[in-house]
Scaffold this active site. Structure first.
Site, PDB file in Angstrom:
ATOM      1  N   GLU A 161       2.939   8.468  11.702  1.00 47.79           N
ATOM      2  CA  GLU A 161       4.151   8.728  12.471  1.00 47.79           C
ATOM      3  C   GLU A 161       3.857   9.570  13.707  1.00 47.79           C
ATOM      4  OE1 GLU A 161       8.025   8.726  10.158  1.00 47.79           O
ATOM      5  OE2 GLU A 161       6.696   9.795   8.788  1.00 47.79           O
ATOM      6  N   GLU A 181       5.305   6.285   2.483  1.00 42.19           N
ATOM      7  CA  GLU A 181       6.302   7.195   1.923  1.00 42.19           C
ATOM      8  C   GLU A 181       7.035   6.603   0.722  1.00 42.19           C
ATOM      9  OE1 GLU A 181       5.960   8.777   6.210  1.00 42.19           O
ATOM     10  OE2 GLU A 181       5.688   6.882   5.134  1.00 42.19           O
TER      11      GLU A 181
END
Length: 306
Positions: A161, A181
């Site tokens: 990210e 995630e």
């Protein structure tokens, strides 16, 4: 040259007695005149987990915890914020490069061992009572300057990210990238928005919903990275790309970057109207005159950022 990152002004507890929030470094030096000053500048505080190096107008921010795959623990994250603050406020730095120490990982994302020890608040990165917006706004800082991610190994979760927020991504031929995630009961707070803009909905949905990694070749195919190079050449390649960019007029580079983002985030006609004054400010700048003059005189331009 390189140095440890310094603490930011206004942190009274860090500097101890004799410091007043909002005091300048010059006034602070006067305050300590005639006695030992523990910190002469914000660059003197030792920071083991993030290093900051300047090469001309290029800054290199290296996550330096290879034994934990440069995972985002509390201390590393705090030091990274300080490095980014220095990058943002240094007018002599026009471009930043993010990379990781060692050849195993760029950044493995959230330090799950530390998070497990600290509980759910550490996973969320939240203090009691903080709003969801403020809790996750660190995920996509924009300092108004171009950035390059030099991905030197695994880039998982928050590590990928971070790379997605950069303007340009390159990687070593051994790199692997994933937004994993969902495998640990979380959702990607930044990648869910940024990844589809970069690689399209179909490619991004597989990465987001499966949590499975892609290798360097697949990342290049889908446009997640711009170049794949052998690991020993990675940082030099990123610096060379950065030097190519900073050789151009910094006002024009930053304005062009802003215009490109407007074009992605808004309808085209509206983006053009929003960007008209920015374009005019660049075209009427002293650097625009200098660029034309340098071209005519067959010399390198001397950019003044005005």
């Amino acid at each position: 040259m390189s140095w440890p990152i310094g603490a930011q002004a206004g942190n009274a507890s860090m500097f101890g007695r004799g410091w007043k929030p909002g005091a300048t470094w010059r006034s602070r030096r006067r305050r300590f005149r005639g006695r030992l000053c523990p910190f002469a500048s914000p660059r003197n505080r030792r920071m083991p987990y993030v290093t900051y190096e300047k090469r001309g107008h290029v800054a290199i921010m290296t996550l330096n915890r290879p034994e934990r795959m440069n995972a985002l623990g509390r201390e590393l994250s705090a030091e990274l914020r300080e490095a980014e603050a220095q990058f943002a406020t240094d007018d002599d730095v026009w471009l930043g490069i993010y990379t990781g120490a060692g050849d195993r990982a760029f950044c493995a994302g959230l330090d799950l061992k530390e998070a497990a020890e600290r509980g759910s608040d550490a996973v969320a990165g939240a203090s009691s009572g903080s709003s969801p917006i403020s809790r996750f706004e660190r995920i996509a800082p924009d300092h108004g300057k171009p950035t390059i991610a030099a991905i030197n190994g695994a880039a998982y979760g928050g590590g990928l990210e971070m790379a997605l927020t950069c303007d340009i991504r390159i990687c070593s031929d051994s790199a692997r990238m994933a937004l994993a995630e969902v495998k640990v009961g979380l959702c990607p707070p930044g990648g869910s928005f940024n990844l589809p803009r970069l690689v399209g909905l179909s490619n991004s949905m597989w990465l987001l919903l499966s949590g499975e990694p892609v290798d360097a070749e697949e990342a290049l195919r889908m446009g997640l990275v711009t170049r794949v190079v052998p690991y020993p050449e990675l940082l030099d390649t990123a610096v060379a790309m950065g030097e190519t960019i900073v050789a151009n007029a910094p006002l024009a580079v930053r304005a062009t970057r802003k215009l490109a983002h407007l074009g992605i985030e808004m309808p085209r006609d509206y983006a053009r109207r929003m960007g008209a004054m920015l374009i005019e400010s660049v075209w009427s700048s002293e650097d625009a005159v200098e660029g034309a003059r340098a071209f005519a005189e067959r010399r390198a331009p001397d950019w003044q950022m005005r």
